[in-house]
Design an enzyme around this catalytic site. Sequence first.
Site, mmCIF file in Angstrom:
data_model
loop_
_atom_site.group_PDB
_atom_site.id
_atom_site.type_symbol
_atom_site.label_atom_id
_atom_site.label_comp_id
_atom_site.label_asym_id
_atom_site.label_seq_id
_atom_site.Cartn_x
_atom_site.Cartn_y
_atom_site.Cartn_z
ATOM 1 N N TYR A 66 9.133 15.482 1.996
ATOM 2 C CA TYR A 66 8.962 16.849 1.489
ATOM 3 C C TYR A 66 8.834 16.854 -0.016
ATOM 4 O O TYR A 66 8.205 17.750 -0.593
ATOM 5 C CB TYR A 66 10.086 17.755 1.993
ATOM 6 C CG TYR A 66 9.914 17.969 3.468
ATOM 7 C CD1 TYR A 66 8.933 18.838 3.932
ATOM 8 C CD2 TYR A 66 10.619 17.229 4.396
ATOM 9 C CE1 TYR A 66 8.695 18.977 5.277
ATOM 10 C CE2 TYR A 66 10.387 17.360 5.743
ATOM 11 C CZ TYR A 66 9.424 18.234 6.183
ATOM 12 O OH TYR A 66 9.170 18.350 7.509
ATOM 13 N N SER A 94 -0.447 27.449 -3.806
ATOM 14 C CA SER A 94 -0.055 28.847 -4.010
ATOM 15 C C SER A 94 -0.510 29.379 -5.358
ATOM 16 O O SER A 94 -0.505 30.587 -5.576
ATOM 17 C CB SER A 94 1.464 29.008 -3.900
ATOM 18 O OG SER A 94 1.905 28.504 -2.676
ATOM 19 N N LYS A 119 4.696 29.687 5.372
ATOM 20 C CA LYS A 119 3.854 29.385 4.222
ATOM 21 C C LYS A 119 2.378 29.427 4.592
ATOM 22 O O LYS A 119 1.565 30.028 3.897
ATOM 23 C CB LYS A 119 4.197 28.002 3.647
ATOM 24 C CG LYS A 119 5.665 27.848 3.333
ATOM 25 C CD LYS A 119 5.901 26.904 2.190
ATOM 26 C CE LYS A 119 5.535 27.609 0.918
ATOM 27 N NZ LYS A 119 6.382 27.280 -0.209
ATOM 28 N N HIS A 175 14.922 11.869 13.286
ATOM 29 C CA HIS A 175 13.731 11.962 14.140
ATOM 30 C C HIS A 175 12.812 10.752 13.945
ATOM 31 O O HIS A 175 11.855 10.590 14.683
ATOM 32 C CB HIS A 175 12.976 13.280 13.945
ATOM 33 C CG HIS A 175 12.402 13.484 12.587
ATOM 34 N ND1 HIS A 175 12.349 14.703 11.990
ATOM 35 C CD2 HIS A 175 11.847 12.637 11.696
ATOM 36 C CE1 HIS A 175 11.793 14.606 10.797
ATOM 37 N NE2 HIS A 175 11.463 13.349 10.598
ATOM 38 N N HIS A 176 13.126 9.934 12.953
ATOM 39 C CA HIS A 176 12.365 8.684 12.802
ATOM 40 C C HIS A 176 12.956 7.580 13.667
ATOM 41 O O HIS A 176 12.483 6.457 13.653
ATOM 42 C CB HIS A 176 12.371 8.238 11.342
ATOM 43 C CG HIS A 176 11.659 9.203 10.441
ATOM 44 N ND1 HIS A 176 10.325 9.107 10.165
ATOM 45 C CD2 HIS A 176 12.093 10.296 9.776
ATOM 46 C CE1 HIS A 176 9.972 10.102 9.358
ATOM 47 N NE2 HIS A 176 11.027 10.839 9.111
ATOM 48 N N ARG A 210 1.331 0.403 15.351
ATOM 49 C CA ARG A 210 0.985 0.314 13.935
ATOM 50 C C ARG A 210 1.417 -1.045 13.388
ATOM 51 O O ARG A 210 2.070 -1.807 14.061
ATOM 52 C CB ARG A 210 1.638 1.455 13.153
ATOM 53 C CG ARG A 210 3.145 1.503 13.263
ATOM 54 C CD ARG A 210 3.696 2.813 12.729
ATOM 55 N NE ARG A 210 3.785 2.756 11.270
ATOM 56 C CZ ARG A 210 4.698 3.450 10.564
ATOM 57 N NH1 ARG A 210 5.587 4.213 11.173
ATOM 58 N NH2 ARG A 210 4.731 3.359 9.252
ATOM 59 N N THR A 245 7.618 26.431 7.498
ATOM 60 C CA THR A 245 6.305 25.917 7.104
ATOM 61 C C THR A 245 5.216 26.838 7.613
ATOM 62 O O THR A 245 4.216 27.085 6.931
ATOM 63 C CB THR A 245 6.094 24.501 7.649
ATOM 64 O OG1 THR A 245 7.291 23.767 7.501
ATOM 65 C CG2 THR A 245 4.988 23.800 6.902
ATOM 66 N N HIS A 282 13.376 11.200 4.817
ATOM 67 C CA HIS A 282 12.775 12.454 5.241
ATOM 68 C C HIS A 282 12.638 13.446 4.098
ATOM 69 O O HIS A 282 11.540 13.958 3.876
ATOM 70 C CB HIS A 282 13.435 13.067 6.475
ATOM 71 C CG HIS A 282 12.617 14.210 6.920
ATOM 72 N ND1 HIS A 282 11.460 14.050 7.628
ATOM 73 C CD2 HIS A 282 12.668 15.511 6.584
ATOM 74 C CE1 HIS A 282 10.858 15.225 7.745
ATOM 75 N NE2 HIS A 282 11.582 16.125 7.129
ATOM 76 N N SER A 299 13.830 6.383 -12.752
ATOM 77 C CA SER A 299 12.762 7.193 -13.327
ATOM 78 C C SER A 299 12.698 8.562 -12.646
ATOM 79 O O SER A 299 12.636 9.593 -13.311
ATOM 80 C CB SER A 299 11.431 6.458 -13.181
ATOM 81 O OG SER A 299 10.363 7.341 -13.346
ATOM 82 N N SER A 300 12.736 8.566 -11.318
ATOM 83 C CA SER A 300 12.627 9.834 -10.602
ATOM 84 C C SER A 300 13.818 10.732 -10.870
ATOM 85 O O SER A 300 13.668 11.946 -11.046
ATOM 86 C CB SER A 300 12.543 9.598 -9.098
ATOM 87 O OG SER A 300 11.355 8.972 -8.777
ATOM 88 N N GLU A 327 12.254 12.734 1.199
ATOM 89 C CA GLU A 327 11.181 12.142 0.404
ATOM 90 C C GLU A 327 9.812 12.675 0.826
ATOM 91 O O GLU A 327 8.966 12.963 -0.019
ATOM 92 C CB GLU A 327 11.225 10.620 0.537
ATOM 93 C CG GLU A 327 10.005 9.883 -0.005
ATOM 94 C CD GLU A 327 9.887 9.950 -1.523
ATOM 95 O OE1 GLU A 327 10.895 10.275 -2.179
ATOM 96 O OE2 GLU A 327 8.785 9.690 -2.024
ATOM 97 N N TRP A 338 7.226 -0.355 4.336
ATOM 98 C CA TRP A 338 7.808 0.372 3.202
ATOM 99 C C TRP A 338 9.203 0.843 3.556
ATOM 100 O O TRP A 338 9.991 1.175 2.686
ATOM 101 C CB TRP A 338 6.930 1.547 2.790
ATOM 102 C CG TRP A 338 7.093 2.803 3.588
ATOM 103 C CD1 TRP A 338 6.577 3.040 4.829
ATOM 104 C CD2 TRP A 338 7.801 3.995 3.204
ATOM 105 N NE1 TRP A 338 6.921 4.303 5.236
ATOM 106 C CE2 TRP A 338 7.670 4.919 4.268
ATOM 107 C CE3 TRP A 338 8.526 4.388 2.076
ATOM 108 C CZ2 TRP A 338 8.244 6.190 4.243
ATOM 109 C CZ3 TRP A 338 9.095 5.658 2.066
ATOM 110 C CH2 TRP A 338 8.955 6.541 3.137
ATOM 111 N N HIS A 374 0.844 -1.199 0.000
ATOM 112 C CA HIS A 374 0.000 0.000 0.000
ATOM 113 C C HIS A 374 0.879 1.250 0.000
ATOM 114 O O HIS A 374 0.708 2.154 -0.820
ATOM 115 C CB HIS A 374 -0.917 -0.017 1.225
ATOM 116 C CG HIS A 374 -1.434 1.327 1.655
ATOM 117 N ND1 HIS A 374 -2.303 2.063 0.880
ATOM 118 C CD2 HIS A 374 -1.198 2.073 2.769
ATOM 119 C CE1 HIS A 374 -2.587 3.206 1.513
ATOM 120 N NE2 HIS A 374 -1.911 3.240 2.651
ATOM 121 N N ASP A 411 8.694 22.677 -24.923
ATOM 122 C CA ASP A 411 8.509 21.312 -24.426
ATOM 123 C C ASP A 411 9.461 21.148 -23.248
ATOM 124 O O ASP A 411 10.085 22.117 -22.818
ATOM 125 C CB ASP A 411 8.833 20.278 -25.529
ATOM 126 C CG ASP A 411 8.144 18.932 -25.257
ATOM 127 O OD1 ASP A 411 8.371 18.367 -24.178
ATOM 128 O OD2 ASP A 411 7.367 18.474 -26.113
#
Lengths: 292, 446, 538
Positions: free
Chosen positions: C260, C271, C334, C305-306, C453, C331, C256, C172-173, C258, C145, C80, C109
């Site tokens: 963002y 925006s 924003k 922090h993870h 979890r 943040t 991390h 790809s990314s 990722e 994951w 998932h 293009d």
Amino acid sequence: MTEISENQYYVPHKAKWPIVACVGLFITVIGASLKFNSLDLEPTTPWLMYLGFAILIVMFFGWFGEVIKESEAKLYNKHVDASFRAGMIWFIFSEVMFFAAFFGALFYARTFAVPWLGGEGTNLATNVQLWSGYEPVWPTNGPADLNGRFETISAFALPLVNTLLLLTSSVTITIAHHALLANDRKKTIIWMIATVLLGATFLFYQVEEYIEAYQHLNLTLESGIYGATFFMLTGFHGLHVTLGTIMLIVITIRLIKGHFKADNHFGFEAVAWYWHFVDVVWLGLFIFVYVL
Amino acid sequence: MMKKQTKRGLLVSSLLMSSVASAEYGLNLPKGVSDYSGQVYDMHMMVLWICVIIGIGVFGAMFYSIFAHRKSKGIEPAKFSHSTTVEIIWTAIPVLILIAIALPATKGMMQMDSPRDAQGEPVTMDMTVKITGYQWKWRYDYLDEGFGFLSTLTADSNIARQKGSGIDVNTVDNYLLDVDNPLVIPANTNIRFLLTSDDVIHSWWVPEFGWKRDAIPGFINEAWTNVKKPGTYRGQCAELCGKDHGYMPIVVEVLSPSDYDAWLAEQNGESVADQSASADESVAVETAQVSGSDNTPDEGQQDNAQDEKVMAETGADEANAEASDQQAEEMTADDQASQSEGGWSMEKLMARGEEVYNIQCLACHKMDGSGMPPAFPSLIDSQVVSGDVAKHIDVVVNGVSGTAMAPFGSMLPAEDVAAVITYTRNSFGHDTGDRVQPADIEAVLQ
Amino acid sequence: MSHDITHDELSHDHDHKPKGFVNRWLLTTNHKDIGTMYLVFALAMFILGGSMAMVIRLELFQPGLQFVEPFFFNQMTTMHALFMIFGAVMPAFVGLANWMIPIMIGAPDMALPRLNNFSFWLLPFAFVLLAATFFIPGGAPAGGWTMYPPLVLQGGQNVAFLVFAVHLMGISSILGAINIIATIVNMRAPNVGYLNMPMFVWTWLITAFLLILVMPVLAGAVTMLLTDRYFGTSFFNAAGGGDPVMFQHIFWFFGHPEVYIMILPSFGIVSEIIPTFARKRLFGYVSMVYATAAIAFLSFIVWAHHMFSVGMPLGGQLYFMYATMLIAVPTGVKVFNWLATMWRGAMTFETPMLFSIAFVALFTVGGFSGVMMALAPVDLQYHDTYFIVAHFHYVLVPGSVFAIIAAAYYWLPKWTGHMYNERLGKIHFWWSAISVNVLFFPQHFLGLAGMPRRIPDYSTQFAEFNMWSSIGGFAFGLAQVFFVYIVIKTVRGGQKATAQVWDEAKGLEWTIPSPAPHHTFDDYKPVDLSKMAHGDNH
Ligand code: HEA
Ligand code: HEA
Ligand code: CUA
Ligand SMILES: [Cu+2]
């Protein structure tokens, strides 16, 4: 064929090679997966992987062939050239980050993991309870002495020679570049050949070194964290040198065929950048893997 | 007098625990039962309220402008598009708020890392428990005492949790949160925990203590607690550790120091005969009594023994205790019978074997032995189970390296291993009639 | 092989689409077609990933195991997340970038059109490879994951497939990001400066840098998994001097940034939309740019922090705690800027605006729980509970996904030439906004009350909130089926859209016809800056 003007941007209408590349990669990795999984049981020949490689090789020739043709057809103006440059720079940058992951692993293991296992600082319990008697010195194959005693490659033998080879090759390719800028085609080709030879010699010695490590020093991939970081770092570097050398050869052939002009030789420069990158990574390796 | 009160307290609290446990309801972090967990709770509430207040500000402004500044009210849009002053203000204020939050958090972190008492002196630890995670059970070693035991989900939860078990899990007491052998520790004592694992990463977490710590294979992590209130506290493994990660509960029984000493004495007595402590409470009481009368019958010890008896009778899990009482009786009868035979009887092995199987093996091989091929082989049509006994013993005692099949010889007492092998060889359609004796296992272990 | 370059290829003929499936889609180099393929692919993966979430919620509907085995449940959780992150959210953003960036900056293009085709087509192959693991002996990856060893190495045969699939997605990314950088740096119309660029383009520029910096690191990390599993290396094995925690450091150095990567483009989208419907300029454009850059920078130095529970030294924990808390500042800037943009505007509430407002509100809720978790001592309670699950779904679902949906409504008329049905859009919004809260809000309480979890079954005191969460989940899922219906309906037909589409929308995309012609801005020449939202920013 129409040349393209400065205020247009060449966009090919159809691209068949990308999809070939995808198929090639897909077949390669499926083949590799099946091969790896068979290691647990009875190893098989990875036919599918070879097929994938074959497709990829065809693809490379096809894709770059098309690009070269378009380039020679003057479809790429300054604007396109700038895109290629940006693309190559950031591609090399991503490669740097790939190596950074492995260098990071090396630093982490040396500064955190191994001392912890050896009970340094506030981590005495780990050593006493789990690995008593383990001395955290580098190089190490870990507290369980995986794969048995081993010796390391001495930095100031082959690796030093290799360092000199690569450094020299960086000089020779720069001389070639200057010759190209001066439109001295013959000189360019000669120095390019020198660069190719230096690269190939480097690879030859690298293979020697691996044979030495496996046959005489008992230093293998399985020699704990030292073996792992040593072979993965030098191995990926070697792979990049191999690709780099192939690219050098292709560029040299193109030079012989009369491609590239003093004011238009992005392909040449891209390969030169790549080669410098490979060189810089080696310097990092020499210092952090061999010397320290 | 004091003692009586504690005993009564224990009785009441354990009764409460068992009847209310499944209904206990939480919406928030527990305050917990140590000074440290209280601090954590306060910090949590502080930052929660700060967020709520900022939230009210943000949402308030937002809803006001949604309400007031809409085109349908015929408003002409203003023209402003930046203001350095406002921007500085709303950068600076969050910074200040964050600093205010960071201060207590820093203190809390230091307290967890290296505890200090009210005078700022480093706290010394009174005892050490080593916690080892396995797929999917815990082992507790009392390092100062030199004994330890495994702690696994109780059989009733374990059976009820199976898919299609047909059991309404609401009828199971402390469903998924109960173990056969809880960790027992004394209250008001500084306890150091050393955490490690034997396979993958697990994480040991009792919310009431205010922290969790990962158990990492090959490394030892430290943590500590000092529980103020005797009682039973429950938690769960908190790091994904494979398919039965959800079935790896933690139960900590916190006793008053004197009760703890009694418990300890009994464990020490028992550990001579049985390292595992997987034997049930009532058997333990017998042992304690026997050893009490064998030795100089000094008052203290008899007292302890009696304590234990009370404990066993009012044990946290009434039903469990009853069941094991019965079993104990059967076993004593068996013991007499088997004495003459020179080994454990089939019935005794089978009974014990089933019990062990349903706790230790069922996770992978399923209750009916069907397993989950290909990862976890079926024992029904297994060559190993129907074939040579020696091979079978080898698999169970030494495990199969590189797979999830663990070396149970080093984890369970020989009797249990013998029993479970006997059980598997005579269940799931097998009836080899083989009777594997503890001595056979000990022979292999040599 | 040598195809002659005909007049066609340089033609100014605006609506010259290649004929036939192969030419139009498989071999295409057109940024709009590739953008469309990315978006369709993302939607498909969203449905697949969402279906797996439905399995999760179904099993968690009540205590006891009813539908799936624990092992399969873990496969669902793992897949998932992989499908949603790498298959749905990231490709959707790249699709939007493909479609919009060239027309927002006046480029003909993407800078490297062939590479663009390659970046896209790698994805279906990668996901076929990943999904294939469901059918191999031993099943799909079930280690989460985050792929922590040693657990993930117990995955049997799926390890190689997982690792190679991640490699393909990574390539790809990276190539996609390179293309976006080259486009933004090199392809802007000659008079469009960096500070004239729309906010969406800015956020993507910064996101692309993040991608190039971290995707290779992920590739390295999974490569180490591969060699540990098959070739006897000991990166993550203490017996050989390695450390399982080392993987976590490398993974989160990727992981991390990722997260963002999955939020910065949303910031850009919102925006764009809020100023349009508030009929007022974006407040603090320049500070928005700086804030985005600051968030990106900070995202590299907060990864651990993870990992507060892995036993880092005190100094490390404190450092990571402080650094993480700092992210709240840019943040916050924003969020406040969006509020100030709405303030004294003349707002109307079309569907894109509704989703954007919900984004601001609910993302903030997710941000708050993020700040709570940043406090290391308290995180030792929150960690690996449903509190975390609530946090990240708040930032990802009413965060990233709502922004993507908002973008879809906002630009659908430009893409298809048809207006979507506003009434259906509003129904979709309210249905989603309410159900998403029923789905994820109770998870905060579950986490605080102690539910870990990644478990398929739970103790009975958690029953009630899980039931609510599941009901919310099913409702939210159905709402997205409704969304698919609305999109298909809009593609098929509907009220014709004008070029301008929204009254006061600013930006070059609103100067070209709807649907956008196959080729736009063929010639490299100045554009009309007054049409751009920030055309006068210097
Ligand atoms: C889009 C994705 C996204 C985003 C944007 C964020 C944003 C943030 N995240 Fe989150 N996070 C995830 C996705 C995301 N996260 C995921 C997927 C995980 C779990 C991974 C896994 O384990 O599987 C995770 C896990 C995670 C953890 C680990 C928890 C654990 O496992 O124990 C932490 C801990 O610090 C954290 C913190 C933060 C913080 C501080 C922010 C900040 O950026 C938030 C900042 C925003 C605000 C604060 C709101 C607006 C600000 C104001 C209104 C100003 C004033 C406010 C204050 C002064 C407080 N996140
Ligand atoms: C961008 C990322 C993203 C998105 C969009 C989502 C979307 C959703 N997530 Fe996801 N989730 C993650 C990223 C994401 N998640 C991550 C990273 C994890 C952690 C994994 C780990 O622990 O390793 C996770 C874990 C996770 C868990 C915890 C699992 C566990 O710990 O065991 C749960 C449980 O409720 C959950 C639920 C949902 C739901 C209900 C949605 C919904 O929003 C989905 C809605 C969409 C649809 C439903 C699809 C469309 C409709 C149909 C297909 C029609 C069928 C519909 C019905 C039958 C109603 N997710
Ligand atoms: Cu052990 Cu999860
Ligand atoms: Cu993070």
